[in-house]
Write a protein that holds these residues in place. Structure first.
Motif, short mmCIF file in Angstrom:
data_model
loop_
_atom_site.label_atom_id
_atom_site.label_comp_id
_atom_site.label_asym_id
_atom_site.label_seq_id
_atom_site.Cartn_x
_atom_site.Cartn_y
_atom_site.Cartn_z
N LEU A 312 0.80 -1.30 -0.08
CA LEU A 312 -0.04 0.05 -0.04
C LEU A 312 0.86 1.05 0.00
CD1 LEU A 312 -2.60 -1.06 2.46
CD2 LEU A 312 -2.79 -1.43 0.19
N SER A 313 2.08 1.20 0.21
CA SER A 313 3.03 2.33 0.21
C SER A 313 3.41 3.10 -0.86
CB SER A 313 4.27 2.04 0.78
OG SER A 313 5.05 1.07 -0.03
N THR A 314 3.05 2.26 -2.05
CA THR A 314 3.09 2.79 -3.22
C THR A 314 1.95 3.75 -3.90
OG1 THR A 314 2.31 1.02 -4.54
CG2 THR A 314 4.49 1.00 -4.09
N LEU A 315 0.99 3.68 -3.13
CA LEU A 315 -0.50 4.20 -3.41
C LEU A 315 -0.58 5.57 -2.70
CD1 LEU A 315 -2.79 1.15 -3.21
CD2 LEU A 315 -1.80 2.11 -5.29
N PRO A 316 -1.58 6.41 -3.17
CA PRO A 316 -1.96 7.78 -2.63
C PRO A 316 -2.83 7.23 -1.27
CG PRO A 316 -3.33 7.41 -4.60
CD PRO A 316 -2.33 6.37 -4.69
N LYS A 317 -2.32 8.12 -0.22
CA LYS A 317 -3.14 7.89 0.84
C LYS A 317 -4.46 8.43 0.85
CE LYS A 317 0.83 8.07 4.22
NZ LYS A 317 1.17 8.68 5.60
N PRO A 318 -5.57 7.62 1.60
CA PRO A 318 -6.83 7.74 1.38
C PRO A 318 -7.58 8.87 2.12
CG PRO A 318 -6.93 5.84 2.54
CD PRO A 318 -5.07 6.26 2.27
#
Length: 408
Positions: A312-318
């Motif tokens: 999940l570290s590669t994704l924009p924070k929700p």
């Protein structure tokens, strides 16, 4: 630092008397390779030329090692998706004097006699498709597109057709003001079959309006084979989007997207948001893609596989998380996603089982979240669905109402 940025066309420039004098009074110049070929005859002897090319940090380093004024030549209007904006971002305290020329989109509109009063221009040059996707979902009347080698008139037309936006025609300008200048109006099916000059731009003109229901009918979605009820029903979906505050966020995580109904309707309601949709059932990937194309919703980031195994570290924070499915692993799901929450992130769940509601509330309490809204909706003979929203204390509204049960 002082920069004089001069916009030029795709031909030998006709400089004003003042511009000619500024050029003669300057020693250091910059621009692209094509710009140099157009202006080198006007430059003083023994001048220094700093080419604008990747990596840009080397260009900025060369600027910073220079004392005095730098004259920069740029295409069209440097204030219109152009180099003056780059300079302002890099050197906010510098003196930047810009003399614009016509943009390529202006020249194309003028050549094709297009009423540009409602023209909205976006750029996919060196960028993702997002800006184009947004204006397509919004069905803007007239769209100018600054292109690049990959995102050219052919691939743009193909993307429109892929997502059902056949209600546009396309105008293409090639090598504008150059020796191979060409303007043409094309139908969308024609453009993917053609090759275009590398220097081009596009205008898309809407011919008819594509009608999309405010709440998409459940039957408009492709569903799971043999499981037609495996979809967030339209009334529940719309209330869920309200709980997700979908008009006022930047990033949505949709965990367990199934048919993609929540992600798709969220993107239709707010085309600017980033939607990251997770699902572990392999068959759902093709269903999501089919539904995106049916309903004209490009730009959803689909992540396939077990959520608990994702990086999940590669994704924009929700800004908000919707839990549509958890496979009985709600506690593990919270452990996985908690490090990626920020102060403003809200969490919403749709649950059928009372046990899921209890675990959700327990896990929210563990991470300092508080339940602020809860609704139970019963549609016809379907099982009741409970929608629960949790936020951090700083997100509490001044006036708080908790709705209990609604039967439709």
């Amino acid at each position: 630092m002082t920069f004089y940025v001069i916009g030029i066309g795709n031909k030998e420039p006709n400089f004003t008397v003042k511009q000619q004098q500024d050029i003669l009074d300057t020693h250091v110049f910059s621009g692209g390779k094509r710009h140099y070929e157009l202006v080198k005859g006007y430059l003083p002897k023994n001048h220094q030329w700093i080419p604008i090319q990747s990596p840009m940090q080397e260009v900025f380093t060369a600027y910073e090692e220079t004392s005095g004024t730098i004259v920069i030549f740029a295409s069209g209007n440097p204030l219109f998706y152009g180099f003056s904006n780059t300079l302002k971002n890099k050197y906010p305290d510098a003196e930047i004097v810009t003399t614009p020329y016509f943009s390529s989109i202006q020249l194309l509109a003028n050549a094709m006699h297009i009423n540009s009063s409602h023209l909205q221009t976006i750029s996919v040059h060196g960028r993702t498709w997002k800006a184009l996707d947004v204006v397509l979902i919004q069905q803007k009347e007239c769209i100018g597109v600054l292109t690049d080698t990959d995102k050219n008139p052919a691939t743009i037309a193909k993307r429109l057709l892929e997502y059902g936006y056949d209600n546009y025609k396309i105008f293409v300008g090639e090598d504008i003001e150059g020796t191979e200048e060409k303007f043409q109006e094309l139908s969308l099916p024609e453009a993917p079959m053609m090759r275009f000059h590398p220097l081009n731009c596009v205008i898309l003109k809407k011919t008819t309006h594509r009608q999309i229901d405010f709440g998409i009918r459940d039957t408009d979605f492709k569903g799971l084979p043999g499981r037609p009820k495996m979809i967030t029903k339209m009334p529940v979906r719309l209330m869920t989007l309200h709980y997700l505050n979908i008009l006022n966020i930047n990033t949505l995580w949709d965990i367990g997207f199934c048919t993609g109904s929540v992600s798709i309707e969220a993107k239709l309601k707010n085309p600017d948001i980033t939607v990251v949709a997770f699902e572990k059932r392999p068959e759902c990937e093709a269903i999501m893609i089919e539904n995106q194309k049916r309903l004209g919703v490009p730009g959803i980031q689909v992540v396939m596989g077990d959520f608990l195994e994702q990086d999940l570290s590669t994704l924009p924070k929700p800004d908000t998380i919707f839990i549509g499915g958890h496979g009985g692993k709600l506690e593990q799901l919270f452990l996985k996603m908690t490090p990626f929450l920020h102060q403003g992130t809200s969490i919403v769940i749709n649950a059928v089982k009372q046990s899921s509601i209890l675990v959700f509330k327990e896990q929210c309490a563990k991470i300092g979240y508080t339940i602020i809204q809860e609704n139970t909706i019963t549609l016809d003979t379907n099982n009741p669905i409970t929608i629960v929203k949790a936020v951090t204390p700083s997100r509490f509204p001044k006036t708080l109402k908790v709705y209990k049960t609604l039967k439709v």
